[in-house]
Design a protein around this motif. Structure first.
Motif, short mmCIF file in Angstrom:
data_model
loop_
_atom_site.label_atom_id
_atom_site.label_comp_id
_atom_site.label_asym_id
_atom_site.label_seq_id
_atom_site.Cartn_x
_atom_site.Cartn_y
_atom_site.Cartn_z
N TYR A 1 100.66 91.42 50.45
CA TYR A 1 99.48 90.76 49.89
C TYR A 1 99.87 89.86 48.72
O TYR A 1 99.46 88.69 48.64
N ARG A 2 100.66 90.40 47.82
CA ARG A 2 101.05 89.64 46.63
C ARG A 2 101.92 88.44 47.00
O ARG A 2 101.83 87.39 46.36
N LYS A 3 102.75 88.61 48.02
CA LYS A 3 103.61 87.49 48.43
C LYS A 3 102.78 86.27 48.79
O LYS A 3 103.05 85.16 48.34
N PHE A 4 101.77 86.47 49.63
CA PHE A 4 100.97 85.33 50.08
C PHE A 4 99.92 84.91 49.06
O PHE A 4 99.53 83.75 49.00
N ARG A 5 99.49 85.85 48.22
CA ARG A 5 98.47 85.52 47.21
C ARG A 5 99.02 84.58 46.14
O ARG A 5 98.28 83.78 45.58
N LYS A 6 100.33 84.66 45.89
CA LYS A 6 100.90 83.86 44.80
C LYS A 6 101.34 82.47 45.25
O LYS A 6 101.74 81.65 44.43
N ILE A 7 101.28 82.18 46.56
CA ILE A 7 101.70 80.87 47.05
C ILE A 7 100.70 79.80 46.63
O ILE A 7 99.49 79.99 46.76
N GLY A 8 101.21 78.69 46.15
CA GLY A 8 100.35 77.57 45.78
C GLY A 8 99.79 77.70 44.38
O GLY A 8 99.99 78.69 43.68
N VAL A 9 99.08 76.68 43.97
CA VAL A 9 98.45 76.64 42.65
C VAL A 9 97.02 76.16 42.81
O VAL A 9 96.66 75.53 43.81
N PHE A 10 96.20 76.47 41.84
CA PHE A 10 94.82 75.97 41.88
C PHE A 10 94.39 75.65 40.45
O PHE A 10 94.98 76.11 39.47
N SER A 11 93.36 74.84 40.33
CA SER A 11 92.81 74.51 39.02
C SER A 11 91.29 74.54 39.12
O SER A 11 90.72 74.36 40.20
N GLU A 12 90.66 74.79 38.00
CA GLU A 12 89.20 74.83 37.95
C GLU A 12 88.70 73.57 37.26
O GLU A 12 89.25 73.15 36.24
N SER A 13 87.66 72.98 37.82
CA SER A 13 87.09 71.79 37.20
C SER A 13 86.37 72.18 35.92
O SER A 13 85.92 73.32 35.75
N ALA A 14 86.28 71.25 35.00
CA ALA A 14 85.62 71.52 33.72
C ALA A 14 84.15 71.85 33.94
O ALA A 14 83.49 71.28 34.80
N GLY A 15 83.62 72.79 33.15
CA GLY A 15 82.23 73.18 33.27
C GLY A 15 81.28 72.17 32.64
O GLY A 15 81.68 71.18 32.03
N ALA A 16 79.99 72.45 32.78
CA ALA A 16 78.99 71.53 32.26
C ALA A 16 79.04 71.42 30.76
O ALA A 16 78.59 70.45 30.16
N HIS A 17 79.64 72.47 30.08
CA HIS A 17 79.70 72.45 28.63
C HIS A 17 80.73 71.43 28.13
O HIS A 17 80.72 71.08 26.95
#
Length: 330
Positions: free
Chosen positions: A306-322
């Motif tokens: 599970y951890r092997k495949f969960r750590k593949i790649g990167v992601f980012s979160e868009s800025a919130g309304a604040h």
């Protein structure tokens, strides 16, 4: 250099000249040893330079080489007491996937792999290594049996992708691949997957959910074949070389991305140049990883996978309304 690729032709031509000079000297009784030594040195230098840093497109052609060892070649060279098992118990026996029981040293294992043909007739029978749903279901049946009896699973990946024809779709191609992905994620035995040639799309992933994923040095692994990508991007499959250069599909790229754990070196010029040497390198890697995984409990193996495949790649979160920048009108 039988079966040389386009980029290998200058090397093959020099080898031909060296052989001709040797034959001529023997026939005429003339000593060309100094000239031959000079050409042999030049040949070695050219060889080192050519294979030292291959381009992705060149590695793609090596991965697809007609003489490249297949899954059965490696199974017969690495394992003992191999017993091939057939059929999915639902429809038919797909020859594009082979598998069965074997021993790796003293350890019983289940080994499964995509199987290309050795010639045109064999390739047609094996659908050029592109499985139908019954092939994936055969593989799943063997893996479920391995999980039941606590045997490690070894898979060899070598396919351009699942069979794309109507017959495969009618028999549930996407469901068969998806089921393999789900089930492989739940097995409580060690799973080691090795990309030995071309790993393409869902056809490769259906045998690729393992605790460890390894690649041969000149293998490629991608979400779509370079030919398919070229057809989509440029409406021209002949631009596969150009696609391969852009897709980051080599073992070095995949190791950098964290998709694989190890690159297994190949003999200079590719795996087809020395099958015994290549098989021994794979065997050593398998023994090392399976020994490490054997120390883990079934629950720990699940978590590790599970951890092997969960750590593949990167992601980012868009800025919130604040965030005043994010909420500012365009």
């Amino acid at each position: 250099m039988a079966g040389e690729l386009e980029f290998e032709k200058p090397l093959a031509e020099l080898r031909k000249k060296i052989d001709e000079l040797k034959r001529f000297g023997q026939e005429k009784g003339i000593d060309f040893s100094d000239e031959i030594s000079r050409l042999e040195l030049k040949y070695k230098q050219m060889q080192d330079e050519l294979y030292e840093e291959l381009r992705p497109a060149q590695r793609m052609h090596l991965a697809r080489h007609q003489q490249r060892p297949t899954s059965l070649d490696f199974i017969q060279s690495i394992f003992t007491d191999f017993i091939e098992l057939h059929g999915d118990r639902l429809f038919a026996d797909d020859l594009a996937i082979v598998g069965g029981l074997a021993k790796l040293g003293d350890t019983p294992v289940t080994v499964i792999g995509h199987q290309r043909g050795k010639d045109t007739k064999d390739n047609i029978a094996r659908f050029f290594g592109s499985p139908h749903p019954e092939g994936f279901r055969k593989a799943l049946r063997l893996m479920q049996q391995a999980n039941k009896f606590g045997r490690p699973i070894v898979t060899f990946i070598d396919t351009k992708g699942a069979y794309p024809g109507n017959t495969a779709e009618e028999r549930g191609q996407s469901e068969a691949i998806a089921r393999n992905l789900r089930e492989m994620a739940t097995f409580g035995v060690p799973i080691v997957c090795i990309v030995i040639g071309e790993g393409g799309s869902g056809g490769a992933l259906a045998l690729g959910v393992g605790n460890r994923v390894l690649m041969l040095e000149n293998a490629i692994y991608s979400v779509i074949s370079p030919n398919g990508a070229a057809s989509i991007l440029w409406k021209d499959a002949s631009k596969a070389d150009q696609a391969a250069e852009a897709m980051r599909i080599t073992a070095k790229d995949l190791l950098e991305f964290g998709v694989i754990e190890e690159i297994i070196p190949e003999p200079q010029g590719g795996a087809h140049r020395d099958l015994p040497q290549q098989a021994e390198a794979i065997r050593a890697a398998l023994l090392r990883h399976l020994e490490e995984l054997a120390a883990l409990s079934p629950e720990a193996l699940l978590e590790d996978r599970y951890r092997k495949f969960r750590k593949i790649g990167v992601f980012s979160e868009s800025a919130g309304a604040h965030d005043p920048v994010a909420s500012a009108p365009l």
